[in-house]
Enzyme design. Sequence first.
Site, short mmCIF file in Angstrom:
data_model
loop_
_atom_site.label_atom_id
_atom_site.label_comp_id
_atom_site.label_asym_id
_atom_site.label_seq_id
_atom_site.Cartn_x
_atom_site.Cartn_y
_atom_site.Cartn_z
N ASP A 13 12.07 5.97 8.51
CA ASP A 13 10.75 5.93 9.13
C ASP A 13 10.11 4.62 8.69
O ASP A 13 10.52 4.03 7.69
CB ASP A 13 9.94 7.15 8.66
CG ASP A 13 8.55 7.18 9.25
OD1 ASP A 13 8.41 6.94 10.47
OD2 ASP A 13 7.60 7.43 8.50
N ARG A 14 9.13 4.15 9.43
CA ARG A 14 8.50 2.88 9.07
C ARG A 14 7.26 3.09 8.19
O ARG A 14 7.30 2.84 6.99
CB ARG A 14 8.13 2.09 10.34
CG ARG A 14 7.79 0.64 10.04
CD ARG A 14 7.24 -0.09 11.23
NE ARG A 14 5.81 0.22 11.35
CZ ARG A 14 5.04 -0.20 12.34
NH1 ARG A 14 5.54 -0.92 13.32
NH2 ARG A 14 3.76 0.12 12.37
N ASP A 15 6.18 3.55 8.79
CA ASP A 15 4.91 3.68 8.07
C ASP A 15 5.00 4.77 7.00
O ASP A 15 5.32 5.91 7.30
CB ASP A 15 3.78 3.99 9.05
CG ASP A 15 3.62 2.92 10.12
OD1 ASP A 15 3.74 1.73 9.78
OD2 ASP A 15 3.38 3.27 11.30
N TYR A 24 -1.99 3.13 11.74
CA TYR A 24 -1.80 2.28 12.92
C TYR A 24 -1.59 0.81 12.55
O TYR A 24 -2.24 -0.08 13.10
CB TYR A 24 -2.96 2.44 13.91
CG TYR A 24 -3.16 3.87 14.32
CD1 TYR A 24 -2.25 4.49 15.18
CD2 TYR A 24 -4.24 4.62 13.85
CE1 TYR A 24 -2.42 5.82 15.56
CE2 TYR A 24 -4.42 5.94 14.22
CZ TYR A 24 -3.51 6.54 15.08
OH TYR A 24 -3.67 7.84 15.45
N THR A 55 10.49 5.27 14.51
CA THR A 55 9.07 5.36 14.21
C THR A 55 8.25 5.85 15.40
O THR A 55 8.37 5.31 16.50
CB THR A 55 8.54 3.99 13.71
OG1 THR A 55 7.14 4.08 13.46
CG2 THR A 55 8.82 2.85 14.68
N ASN A 56 7.46 6.89 15.17
CA ASN A 56 6.47 7.30 16.16
C ASN A 56 5.39 6.23 16.16
O ASN A 56 4.91 5.84 15.09
CB ASN A 56 5.85 8.65 15.80
CG ASN A 56 6.77 9.82 16.07
OD1 ASN A 56 7.75 9.72 16.79
ND2 ASN A 56 6.46 10.96 15.48
N GLN A 57 5.02 5.76 17.33
CA GLN A 57 3.98 4.73 17.43
C GLN A 57 2.94 5.14 18.46
O GLN A 57 2.78 4.53 19.51
CB GLN A 57 4.61 3.37 17.78
CG GLN A 57 5.41 2.76 16.66
CD GLN A 57 4.55 2.39 15.47
OE1 GLN A 57 3.54 1.70 15.61
NE2 GLN A 57 4.94 2.84 14.28
N ARG A 113 9.80 11.77 20.42
CA ARG A 113 8.72 11.90 19.43
C ARG A 113 9.14 12.88 18.34
O ARG A 113 9.37 14.05 18.58
CB ARG A 113 7.42 12.37 20.10
CG ARG A 113 6.29 12.43 19.09
CD ARG A 113 4.93 12.47 19.76
NE ARG A 113 3.90 12.55 18.73
CZ ARG A 113 3.49 11.54 18.00
NH1 ARG A 113 3.97 10.34 18.20
NH2 ARG A 113 2.59 11.71 17.06
N LYS A 114 9.25 12.36 17.12
CA LYS A 114 9.60 13.23 16.01
C LYS A 114 8.55 14.34 15.91
O LYS A 114 7.37 14.05 16.09
CB LYS A 114 9.67 12.42 14.71
CG LYS A 114 10.80 11.41 14.70
CD LYS A 114 10.85 10.60 13.42
CE LYS A 114 9.76 9.56 13.40
NZ LYS A 114 9.74 8.71 12.20
N ASP A 139 8.76 10.21 5.32
CA ASP A 139 7.69 10.68 4.44
C ASP A 139 6.99 11.92 4.97
O ASP A 139 6.14 12.48 4.29
CB ASP A 139 6.67 9.57 4.19
CG ASP A 139 5.93 9.14 5.44
OD1 ASP A 139 6.52 9.17 6.53
OD2 ASP A 139 4.75 8.76 5.32
#
Length: 175
Positions: A13-15, A24, A55-57, A113-114, A139
Amino acid sequence: MKQGAGGKGAFLDRDGVLNIDHGYVSRTEDFVWVEGAVAALRRLKQAGYVVIVVTNQSGIGRGYYSEADMNALHAFMNAELACAGARIDAFYHCPFHPEAEIAAWRAADHPDRKPNPGMILRGLADFSLDPRKCFLIGDRDSDIEAAQRAGIAARQFAGGNLDDVVATILSDQPS
């Protein structure tokens, strides 16, 4: 097919995993690596892993920033990683959200979408990865559920040094 059949992959995951989640994050000036993230990515590449960000964005769908903004941030990340002998092989993102302001990105239950596993399944297929040789670090519970639904191992990252977590995961992996 970008990788030899049966390869091993690390999905991240990214964020909140690679960068501090300020909410965001879309601009380079707001981007801060998580402690040990760069070293962890270098370690994964040295161990022969394909490294994929999933990553969900929803910020795109909500109109907070554009896909071009996100792509520029991802290019910035890889430019910084290149200086440290690391890289991310692919970025998969999902701008869809049930409450997206932009109608084109509004979807009640998009497969990417996770906690849905779409991005992971695409990464497995695009790089011909063996799910038994793959894992995800996320996370949120939705990250872990997406990995389980895709048939790969998962580890929840609660903060700290990401390289320490990756070193532990790699030491547990069969050779």
